[in-house]
Design a protein around this motif. Structure first.
Motif, PDB file in Angstrom:
ATOM      1  N   TRP A  19       0.834  -1.200   0.000  1.00 28.66           N
ATOM      2  CA  TRP A  19       0.000   0.000   0.000  1.00 28.66           C
ATOM      3  C   TRP A  19       0.876   1.261   0.000  1.00 28.66           C
ATOM      4  O   TRP A  19       0.649   2.195  -0.770  1.00 28.66           O
ATOM      5  CB  TRP A  19      -0.911  -0.040   1.206  1.00 28.66           C
ATOM      6  CG  TRP A  19      -1.908   1.069   1.314  1.00 28.66           C
ATOM      7  CD1 TRP A  19      -2.171   2.050   0.400  1.00 28.66           C
ATOM      8  CD2 TRP A  19      -2.794   1.313   2.399  1.00 28.66           C
ATOM      9  NE1 TRP A  19      -3.163   2.865   0.847  1.00 28.66           N
ATOM     10  CE2 TRP A  19      -3.571   2.448   2.082  1.00 28.66           C
ATOM     11  CE3 TRP A  19      -3.012   0.681   3.609  1.00 28.66           C
ATOM     12  CZ2 TRP A  19      -4.532   2.952   2.928  1.00 28.66           C
ATOM     13  CZ3 TRP A  19      -3.985   1.189   4.448  1.00 28.66           C
ATOM     14  CH2 TRP A  19      -4.731   2.312   4.115  1.00 28.66           C
ATOM     15  N   GLY A  23       0.979   3.613  -3.249  1.00 30.84           N
ATOM     16  CA  GLY A  23      -0.146   4.494  -2.969  1.00 30.84           C
ATOM     17  C   GLY A  23       0.119   5.978  -3.063  1.00 30.84           C
ATOM     18  O   GLY A  23      -0.802   6.770  -2.953  1.00 30.84           O
ATOM     19  N   THR A  40      -6.437   3.917  -4.806  1.00 25.64           N
ATOM     20  CA  THR A  40      -7.428   2.840  -4.764  1.00 25.64           C
ATOM     21  C   THR A  40      -6.841   1.549  -5.302  1.00 25.64           C
ATOM     22  O   THR A  40      -7.059   0.470  -4.739  1.00 25.64           O
ATOM     23  CB  THR A  40      -8.674   3.238  -5.594  1.00 25.64           C
ATOM     24  OG1 THR A  40      -9.207   4.436  -5.059  1.00 25.64           O
ATOM     25  CG2 THR A  40      -9.720   2.149  -5.552  1.00 25.64           C
ATOM     26  N   LYS A  43      -4.494   0.108  -2.673  1.00 24.73           N
ATOM     27  CA  LYS A  43      -5.229  -0.544  -1.582  1.00 24.73           C
ATOM     28  C   LYS A  43      -5.729  -1.918  -2.015  1.00 24.73           C
ATOM     29  O   LYS A  43      -5.653  -2.893  -1.260  1.00 24.73           O
ATOM     30  CB  LYS A  43      -6.408   0.324  -1.145  1.00 24.73           C
ATOM     31  CG  LYS A  43      -6.006   1.610  -0.457  1.00 24.73           C
ATOM     32  CD  LYS A  43      -7.234   2.471  -0.196  1.00 24.73           C
ATOM     33  CE  LYS A  43      -6.869   3.842   0.314  1.00 24.73           C
ATOM     34  NZ  LYS A  43      -8.060   4.683   0.495  1.00 24.73           N
ATOM     35  N   MET A  76     -11.271   0.573   4.040  1.00 22.56           N
ATOM     36  CA  MET A  76     -10.246   1.335   3.322  1.00 22.56           C
ATOM     37  C   MET A  76     -10.856   2.282   2.279  1.00 22.56           C
ATOM     38  O   MET A  76     -10.117   2.891   1.510  1.00 22.56           O
ATOM     39  CB  MET A  76      -9.273   0.373   2.648  1.00 22.56           C
ATOM     40  CG  MET A  76      -8.524  -0.526   3.613  1.00 22.56           C
ATOM     41  SD  MET A  76      -7.656  -1.861   2.797  1.00 22.56           S
ATOM     42  CE  MET A  76      -6.284  -1.000   2.082  1.00 22.56           C
TER      43      MET A  76
END
Length: 133
Positions: A19, A23, A40, A43, A76
């Motif tokens: 992540w 991310g 997104t 995640k 999340m």
């Protein structure tokens, strides 16, 4: 600390690293009509890494990795529970679950052996007769 608990923690750390590694970008990607941010996607990749690690190491019962998205995606903010949950309630899923329960019952009570012994007793033990039976 047991080996299973170490694997649980390692899976969580790998997911967190996935992540954090992917991310940060502000890039946007279009898939059909939907537009997804890199956050997104990161995640989702983190959840996939966690599921894969737990599934491969078998540190938790096998149904747990399958249920991770049901809990993780709403927490999340990847997708709401109303978008995730219907995927777990499709007709084909219930067909598979029912089949697995019947198969487990067969195995638990050795019904598969009883059926095969009865079949061999009835048709004989030659490969051709067993195949026909």
């Amino acid at each position: 600390m047991t080996k299973k608990s170490i694997h649980i923690i390692v899976g969580l750390v790998l997911a967190l690293l996935t992540w954090l590694l992917f991310g940060d970008s502000q890039a946007k990607f279009e898939f059909g009509d939907a537009v997804y941010s890199m956050g997104t996607i990161a995640k989702t990749a983190a959840v996939a890494v966690l599921m894969a690690y737990w599934w491969i190491t078998e540190c938790v019962p096998l149904f747990v990795p399958a249920l991770v998205p049901l809990v993780a995606f709403p927490l999340m903010n990847v997708a709401g529970i109303e978008a995730v949950a219907p995927n777990y309630a499709k007709d084909i899923i219930f067909l598979f679950v029912g089949s697995f329960l019947i198969a487990y019952g067969f195995e638990r009570w050795n019904l598969h052996r009883r059926i095969s012994f009865k079949l061999i007793k009835t048709v004989g033990s030659s490969p051709t007769r067993i195949l026909i039976g």
